[in-house]
Design a protein around this motif. Structure first.
Motif, mmCIF file in Angstrom:
data_model
loop_
_atom_site.group_PDB
_atom_site.id
_atom_site.type_symbol
_atom_site.label_atom_id
_atom_site.label_comp_id
_atom_site.label_asym_id
_atom_site.label_seq_id
_atom_site.Cartn_x
_atom_site.Cartn_y
_atom_site.Cartn_z
ATOM 1 N N ASP A 87 38.767 43.488 40.751
ATOM 2 C CA ASP A 87 40.190 43.816 40.613
ATOM 3 C C ASP A 87 40.705 44.558 41.838
ATOM 4 O OD1 ASP A 87 40.229 42.612 38.149
ATOM 5 O OD2 ASP A 87 40.151 44.489 37.001
ATOM 6 N N LYS A 88 39.920 45.524 42.324
ATOM 7 C CA LYS A 88 40.318 46.287 43.509
ATOM 8 C C LYS A 88 40.388 45.387 44.740
ATOM 9 C CE LYS A 88 40.799 50.494 41.931
ATOM 10 N NZ LYS A 88 42.093 51.221 42.039
ATOM 11 N N LEU A 89 39.460 44.456 44.842
ATOM 12 C CA LEU A 89 39.463 43.543 45.983
ATOM 13 C C LEU A 89 40.651 42.585 45.920
ATOM 14 C CD1 LEU A 89 35.644 42.711 46.235
ATOM 15 C CD2 LEU A 89 36.965 44.319 47.635
ATOM 16 N N GLN A 90 40.964 42.099 44.729
ATOM 17 C CA GLN A 90 42.117 41.220 44.570
ATOM 18 C C GLN A 90 43.408 41.949 44.927
ATOM 19 O OE1 GLN A 90 41.657 39.874 40.519
ATOM 20 N NE2 GLN A 90 40.603 37.992 41.142
ATOM 21 N N GLU A 91 43.503 43.209 44.518
ATOM 22 C CA GLU A 91 44.683 44.014 44.843
ATOM 23 C C GLU A 91 44.839 44.197 46.353
ATOM 24 O OE1 GLU A 91 44.191 47.665 42.733
ATOM 25 O OE2 GLU A 91 44.285 46.705 40.758
ATOM 26 N N SER A 92 43.711 44.140 47.060
ATOM 27 C CA SER A 92 43.747 44.299 48.517
ATOM 28 C C SER A 92 43.918 42.975 49.243
ATOM 29 C CB SER A 92 42.454 44.980 48.992
ATOM 30 O OG SER A 92 42.367 46.301 48.477
ATOM 31 N N GLY A 93 44.031 41.874 48.496
ATOM 32 C CA GLY A 93 44.329 40.587 49.100
ATOM 33 C C GLY A 93 43.202 39.590 49.151
ATOM 34 N N TYR A 94 42.035 39.931 48.621
ATOM 35 C CA TYR A 94 40.909 38.998 48.658
ATOM 36 C C TYR A 94 41.086 37.907 47.595
ATOM 37 C CZ TYR A 94 38.481 42.110 51.849
ATOM 38 O OH TYR A 94 38.139 42.864 52.946
ATOM 39 N N GLN A 95 40.676 36.696 47.976
ATOM 40 C CA GLN A 95 40.798 35.547 47.084
ATOM 41 C C GLN A 95 39.430 34.884 46.915
ATOM 42 O OE1 GLN A 95 43.690 33.086 49.052
ATOM 43 N NE2 GLN A 95 45.400 34.489 48.653
#
Length: 216
Positions: A87-95
């Motif tokens: 979730d934290k990575l997705q919030e930072s733009g990771y896909q």
């Protein structure tokens, strides 16, 4: 072994929950002669998963960081822990983050973002923590591990254990360490002293993950 001094802004960093993680990883890196091309960092104000997750987005926004590895404990629920990091990575733009972390750890490159890697202790497959990982480093033929397990089982069956059952692995590894030639060695020091194996299967998989993550 990655150096300890002045590493805050090295372009390659490994973020861990606490100081015990750092010392265990340093010891393994030293034994496996990994290049000193990354630092091992932990949250400054507090240890633990919550502190790590709070600082993670800040690390990912730091333009000086080119590669960021993350090592966290699964604790009681591997799926929940992986989701909290995802979730934290997705919030930072990771896909394209997988629903489950690969058995050998996860590494991902994405344009305009730091290269990222995640390892969930103990082995990306089971609930547990750093101490479970270190328990796997006890040599297979070691008879003191069997004795320590039997004693812990005895006191847990009698319900006279002051520790919670979720901390069984902590009680096991520290009981075992208390019986070594130098009683009570810290886990990292026990690796350096060769009381714990640095060539166990889990250690080798972890080292390969580090090598791939921090390769140029």
């Amino acid at each position: 072994m990655p150096k300890k001094k002045k590493l805050e802004y090295l372009p390659q960093q490994l973020l861990v929950e606490g100081d015990k993680d750092r010392h265990v990883i340093w010891a393994l890196c030293q034994k496996h002669q990994l290049p000193q091309n990354f630092s091992v960092e932990l949250p400054k104000k507090a240890e633990g998963i919550e502190a790590l997750l709070r600082i993670l987005p800040i690390k990912l926004k730091n333009e000086e960081i080119k590669t960021l590895g993350i090592v966290v404990d699964a604790d009681l629920d591997l799926t929940t822990r992986w989701q909290s990091v995802s979730d934290k990575l997705q919030e930072s733009g990771y896909q394209n983050i997988p629903k489950e972390i690969p058995q050998t750890g996860w590494i991902h490159k994405q344009a305009k973002l730091p290269k990222i890697g995640v390892w969930v202790m103990p082995n990306n497959q089971l609930p547990g923590m750093l101490e479970d990982f270190v328990t796997y480093l006890i040599p297979d033929e070691d008879i003191l591990k069997v004795k320590a397990e039997a004693i812990l089982q005895e006191i847990e069956t009698a319900k006279i254990n002051p520790y919670s059952l979720t901390h069984h692995s902590k009680a096991l590894i520290h009981t075992w360490l208390a019986w070594q030639k130098k009683p009570g060695m810290p886990m990292g020091q026990a690796i350096t002293a060769k009381a714990l194996s640095n060539n166990s299967e889990i250690a080798n998989i972890f080292i390969i993950w580090l090598q791939k993550l921090f390769s140029n």
